[in-house]
Motif scaffolding. Sequence first.
Motif, PDB file in Angstrom:
ATOM      1  N   VAL A   1      11.647 -60.874 -41.297  1.00  0.00           N
ATOM      2  CA  VAL A   1      11.419 -59.426 -41.231  1.00  0.00           C
ATOM      3  C   VAL A   1      11.919 -58.764 -42.506  1.00  0.00           C
ATOM      4  CG1 VAL A   1      12.041 -57.292 -40.025  1.00  0.00           C
ATOM      5  CG2 VAL A   1      11.466 -59.343 -38.711  1.00  0.00           C
ATOM      6  N   TRP A   2      13.154 -59.112 -42.913  1.00  0.00           N
ATOM      7  CA  TRP A   2      13.716 -58.513 -44.126  1.00  0.00           C
ATOM      8  C   TRP A   2      12.893 -58.870 -45.358  1.00  0.00           C
ATOM      9  CZ3 TRP A   2      16.604 -54.515 -44.007  1.00  0.00           C
ATOM     10  CH2 TRP A   2      17.504 -54.304 -42.969  1.00  0.00           C
ATOM     11  N   GLU A   3      12.427 -60.116 -45.438  1.00  0.00           N
ATOM     12  CA  GLU A   3      11.613 -60.546 -46.577  1.00  0.00           C
ATOM     13  C   GLU A   3      10.300 -59.771 -46.627  1.00  0.00           C
ATOM     14  OE1 GLU A   3      10.883 -62.205 -50.084  1.00  0.00           O
ATOM     15  OE2 GLU A   3      12.736 -62.502 -48.965  1.00  0.00           O
ATOM     16  N   GLY A   4       9.686 -59.566 -45.459  1.00  0.00           N
ATOM     17  CA  GLY A   4       8.453 -58.791 -45.396  1.00  0.00           C
ATOM     18  C   GLY A   4       8.660 -57.352 -45.832  1.00  0.00           C
ATOM     19  N   MET A   5       9.777 -56.772 -45.411  1.00  0.00           N
ATOM     20  CA  MET A   5      10.073 -55.389 -45.815  1.00  0.00           C
ATOM     21  C   MET A   5      10.308 -55.313 -47.323  1.00  0.00           C
ATOM     22  SD  MET A   5      12.474 -54.165 -42.635  1.00  0.00           S
ATOM     23  CE  MET A   5      12.925 -52.637 -43.422  1.00  0.00           C
ATOM     24  N   LYS A   6      11.037 -56.288 -47.847  1.00  0.00           N
ATOM     25  CA  LYS A   6      11.312 -56.322 -49.288  1.00  0.00           C
ATOM     26  C   LYS A   6      10.006 -56.406 -50.078  1.00  0.00           C
ATOM     27  CE  LYS A   6      13.634 -59.205 -52.716  1.00  0.00           C
ATOM     28  NZ  LYS A   6      14.369 -60.461 -52.920  1.00  0.00           N
TER      29      LYS A   6
ATOM     30  N   GLN B   1       8.363 -53.603 -52.632  1.00  0.00           N
ATOM     31  CA  GLN B   1       8.024 -53.970 -54.004  1.00  0.00           C
ATOM     32  C   GLN B   1       6.568 -53.617 -54.306  1.00  0.00           C
ATOM     33  OE1 GLN B   1       9.076 -58.123 -53.936  1.00  0.00           O
ATOM     34  NE2 GLN B   1      11.163 -57.746 -54.668  1.00  0.00           N
ATOM     35  N   GLU B   2       5.680 -53.885 -53.339  1.00  0.00           N
ATOM     36  CA  GLU B   2       4.268 -53.540 -53.532  1.00  0.00           C
ATOM     37  C   GLU B   2       4.079 -52.030 -53.614  1.00  0.00           C
ATOM     38  OE1 GLU B   2       1.904 -55.421 -50.506  1.00  0.00           O
ATOM     39  OE2 GLU B   2       2.317 -57.431 -51.262  1.00  0.00           O
ATOM     40  N   MET B   3       4.805 -51.270 -52.802  1.00  0.00           N
ATOM     41  CA  MET B   3       4.703 -49.805 -52.853  1.00  0.00           C
ATOM     42  C   MET B   3       5.126 -49.282 -54.221  1.00  0.00           C
ATOM     43  SD  MET B   3       6.046 -48.713 -49.028  1.00  0.00           S
ATOM     44  CE  MET B   3       6.717 -47.205 -49.631  1.00  0.00           C
ATOM     45  N   LYS B   4       6.185 -49.871 -54.786  1.00  0.00           N
ATOM     46  CA  LYS B   4       6.652 -49.459 -56.106  1.00  0.00           C
ATOM     47  C   LYS B   4       5.592 -49.745 -57.165  1.00  0.00           C
ATOM     48  CE  LYS B   4      10.598 -49.900 -59.199  1.00  0.00           C
ATOM     49  NZ  LYS B   4      11.908 -50.532 -59.412  1.00  0.00           N
TER      50      LYS B   4
END
Length: 84
Positions: free
Chosen positions: A53-58, A62-65
Amino acid sequence: MNTVAMNNLWTYLQGLSLTAKNKKWLSERLLEPVRASVKVADADDSVMTEDEVWEGMKTGFQEMKLIKNGKLKARDAWEFMNDL
């Protein structure tokens, strides 16, 4: 049970001199039907670990940035929904 009856029950319960042990017992009895109705995940069910879950959020942040900085093109909403 309607709101008035629920309020009367709550007032009654607050008036009882219950110990912490009594309150725990009562809460467990009240939650038994709720727990019984909750589906327990089978061994075959795909459940993400906390790390996943944390990896997916990270990755998402990153993609949003990158999208914000114009370095990555955002996906179409339909494409995104189909991936889910």
